[in-house]
Design a protein around this motif. Structure first.
Motif, PDB file in Angstrom:
ATOM      1  N   SER A 196       0.756  -1.224  -0.056  1.00 31.42           N
ATOM      2  CA  SER A 196      -0.113   0.069  -0.072  1.00 31.42           C
ATOM      3  C   SER A 196       0.780   1.277   0.020  1.00 31.42           C
ATOM      4  CB  SER A 196      -0.777  -0.181   1.087  1.00 31.42           C
ATOM      5  OG  SER A 196      -1.847   1.004   1.136  1.00 31.42           O
ATOM      6  N   SER A 197       1.647   1.266   0.773  1.00 33.69           N
ATOM      7  CA  SER A 197       2.743   2.472   1.039  1.00 33.69           C
ATOM      8  C   SER A 197       3.558   2.617  -0.466  1.00 33.69           C
ATOM      9  CB  SER A 197       3.778   2.158   1.958  1.00 33.69           C
ATOM     10  OG  SER A 197       3.215   2.156   3.417  1.00 33.69           O
ATOM     11  N   LEU A 198       3.964   1.547  -1.057  1.00 36.62           N
ATOM     12  CA  LEU A 198       4.471   1.652  -2.347  1.00 36.62           C
ATOM     13  C   LEU A 198       3.555   2.121  -3.506  1.00 36.62           C
ATOM     14  CD1 LEU A 198       6.940   1.296  -4.128  1.00 36.62           C
ATOM     15  CD2 LEU A 198       6.138  -1.158  -4.374  1.00 36.62           C
ATOM     16  N   ALA A 199       2.337   1.824  -3.573  1.00 40.35           N
ATOM     17  CA  ALA A 199       1.486   2.160  -4.334  1.00 40.35           C
ATOM     18  C   ALA A 199       1.088   3.709  -4.128  1.00 40.35           C
ATOM     19  CB  ALA A 199      -0.075   1.559  -4.133  1.00 40.35           C
ATOM     20  N   ALA A 200       1.080   4.348  -2.924  1.00 32.19           N
ATOM     21  CA  ALA A 200       1.061   5.564  -2.819  1.00 32.19           C
ATOM     22  C   ALA A 200       2.062   6.442  -3.388  1.00 32.19           C
ATOM     23  CB  ALA A 200       0.765   5.847  -1.140  1.00 32.19           C
ATOM     24  N   ALA A 201       3.404   6.034  -3.308  1.00 29.69           N
ATOM     25  CA  ALA A 201       4.486   6.813  -3.643  1.00 29.69           C
ATOM     26  C   ALA A 201       4.413   6.694  -5.276  1.00 29.69           C
ATOM     27  CB  ALA A 201       5.592   6.113  -3.325  1.00 29.69           C
ATOM     28  N   MET A 202       3.663   5.560  -5.890  1.00 33.87           N
ATOM     29  CA  MET A 202       3.815   5.620  -7.220  1.00 33.87           C
ATOM     30  C   MET A 202       2.857   6.668  -7.944  1.00 33.87           C
ATOM     31  SD  MET A 202       5.992   3.553  -8.182  1.00 33.87           S
ATOM     32  CE  MET A 202       7.156   4.469  -7.012  1.00 33.87           C
ATOM     33  N   PHE A 204       1.668   9.345  -6.915  1.00 32.24           N
ATOM     34  CA  PHE A 204       2.164  10.747  -6.985  1.00 32.24           C
ATOM     35  C   PHE A 204       3.357  10.925  -8.050  1.00 32.24           C
ATOM     36  CE2 PHE A 204       0.269  11.252  -2.677  1.00 32.24           C
ATOM     37  CZ  PHE A 204      -0.157  12.521  -2.884  1.00 32.24           C
ATOM     38  N   THR A 205       3.981   9.654  -8.269  1.00 37.37           N
ATOM     39  CA  THR A 205       5.072   9.770  -9.122  1.00 37.37           C
ATOM     40  C   THR A 205       4.526  10.036 -10.511  1.00 37.37           C
ATOM     41  OG1 THR A 205       6.558   8.255  -7.845  1.00 37.37           O
ATOM     42  CG2 THR A 205       6.910   8.482 -10.178  1.00 37.37           C
TER      43      THR A 205
END
Length: 484
Positions: A196-202, A204-205
């Motif tokens: 979930s955290s990785l998906a959040a960063a992606m 915004f990317t």
């Protein structure tokens, strides 16, 4: 994504019952016996922003292209205001009765049960799960489009632009489905925090890259494209213009909606002051930030491409330089959607598995965990046969439907239309009326229902437009043979 649209904090349902300890030491526990909540308006704002800014942002330029420079941004501002206002209505549903000491409702459905009861609880549940199912289909389509964009970009450059690089999208949907079958074996939402955290960063990317490329395209064009009324009749027929305008409303609604998880975000907030007061502040902050970001992405996308704005902003930049940056953005979308798919589907998985376990408590196929030791790893791998079969079947069904209906904008518009009125407007209005004991036929009661009916009309129009788009696309589409 920390909390994507429609996610459910199932772990909160499994918290230890420690009310006797809470009475003895309230410094560590809240009034319901659960560990003391520490969230504030800033953490709640972060949850909302992370949940809202997702793949829906990619269709905003297309939506504005259907409506034009006047109606497009105006409708985005209108939706932002409606969603902010109805969110303040829904926030009072977190507690039953007194807003400081009343009984807590941990989920949207619990709030509906506490205030409205009866058939409306089942209706809310059905709408929630159908919406989550629809999002899973939409995300499968979006992920395949991005995977193909990467492949076509590399093909285009390796051939020097001579090869049109057409390809079938089914292989990429199947690949995405296989990955989801594997990740779906993760037992519950608690264990998905890293994904979930990785998906959040992606999220915004790729949103930021899309915005940057839009700004760059406007500079390259030396001016803004587009018109005051959007795509013109002639480019499309009069009927298509109407349907597309309606569909655009559904796309905007999909991009903004987060009511489904509002109560669960609110359940992370400490008190005093009352959770509803803090939540209203968080809603205002997040709505301002999200609207500003959306206006930039949508408007610069439309300014860059005008009436020919693509349904998926990142696929509209073609395969021109910097193609490596587009590859990064599309890869970020795929990674984000792998996590987002799980966040949206875990509530469905959990609901079916809990219902089955409750109905068949002695059935080993449903309840037994098989432990498989893995060399070098302390904890053995635990497999539940029912979970393996049921979740795999769910992913296979969503993949097949995605292959049958690979129309990103139409599906996104339909999902947005289906969920907007009931989840964002109707239930919040009804909960607020009951909680505040607003007299029937009073001025406020009438105004709230006028708002509800008006939003129902918007949802119906958006739904009709999206269905019309799907029907039109199906007229020239051969199932399982989509070429891009």
């Amino acid at each position: 994504m920390t909390m994507e649209k429609g996610s459910s904090n199932n772990h909160q349902q499994q918290s230890f019952e420690v009310s006797n300890i809470a009475t003895a030491d309230s410094k560590f526990f809240d009034d319901d016996g659960r560990l003391k909540r520490s969230g504030n308006k800033w953490t709640a704002s972060a949850h909302i922003i992370t949940a809202v800014i997702g793949s829906g942002v990619l269709s905003l330029a297309w939506a504005i292209a259907q409506l034009g420079w006047i109606a497009g941004p105006s409708m985005m501002l209108l939706f932002a205001f409606i969603i902010y206002y109805t969110s303040t209505l829904l926030s009072v549903g977190y507690r039953t009765g007194d807003q400081l000491n009343g009984k807590r409702n941990y989920t949207y459905t619990q709030a509906v049960r506490a205030y409205l009861g009866g058939y409306k609880v089942k209706l809310c549940g059905i709408i929630q799960y159908v919406n989550l199912f629809g999002v899973a289909i939409g995300y499968t389509i979006a992920a395949s489009i991005s995977m193909m964009a990467i492949k076509r970009s590399n093909c285009f450059h390796s051939s020097g632009g001579k090869n049109p690089c057409h390809m079938n999208g089914n292989l990429y949907m199947i690949s995405f489905g296989i990955v989801q079958i594997l990740f779906s074996q993760i037992p519950n939402f608690d264990q998905l925090w890293w994904l979930s955290s990785l998906a959040a960063a992606m999220s915004f990317t790729y949103s930021t890259i899309g915005l940057g490329l839009g700004v760059g395209k406007v500079i390259e064009n030396k001016g803004f494209k587009g018109s005051l009324t959007g795509i013109t009749v002639g480019t499309v027929t009069q009927t298509q213009k109407i349907w597309r305008s309606f569909q655009a409303l559904g796309n905007i609604a999909f991009a903004y909606s987060y009511s489904l998880i509002l109560i669960e975000i609110q359940d992370t907030i400490k008190s005093p002051p009352s959770e509803s007061k803090t939540m209203n502040q968080a809603t205002l902050i997040s709505n301002i930030i999200t609207t500003f970001f959306y206006m930039l992405c949508g408007c610069f996308g439309y300014a860059a491409f005008g009436d020919s704005s693509p349904g998926n902003l990142l696929t509209g930049f073609g395969f021109y330089n910097p193609f490596w940056l587009l590859d990064i953005a599309n890869a970020a979308i795929v990674i984000h959607l792998v996590g987002a798919f799980q966040v949206f589907c875990q509530p469905i998985y959990s609901a079916v598995e809990k219902t089955a376990a409750k109905r068949f408590p002695d059935n080993d196929f449903i309840n037994k965990e098989i432990e498989i030791p893995i060399p070098g790893i302390v904890s053995p791998l635990k497999i539940n046969l029912f979970r393996l079969v049921w979740r795999s079947f769910f992913v296979i069904v969503t993949t097949i439907i995605s292959m049958l209906l690979p129309f990103f904008n139409d599906v996104v518009g339909l999902i947005g239309a289906f969920a907007f009125w009931p989840l964002t407007v109707y239930f919040p209005v009804e909960i607020y009326i009951v909680q505040k004991r607003i007299p029937k036929w009073s001025t406020k009661w009438i105004c709230l229902h006028i708002l509800s009916v008006a939003c129902l009309m918007i949802s119906l129009a958006a739904g009709i437009g999206s269905v019309a788009g799907i029907v039109t696309d199906l007229g020239v589409y051969k199932p399982f043979h989509a070429m891009y």
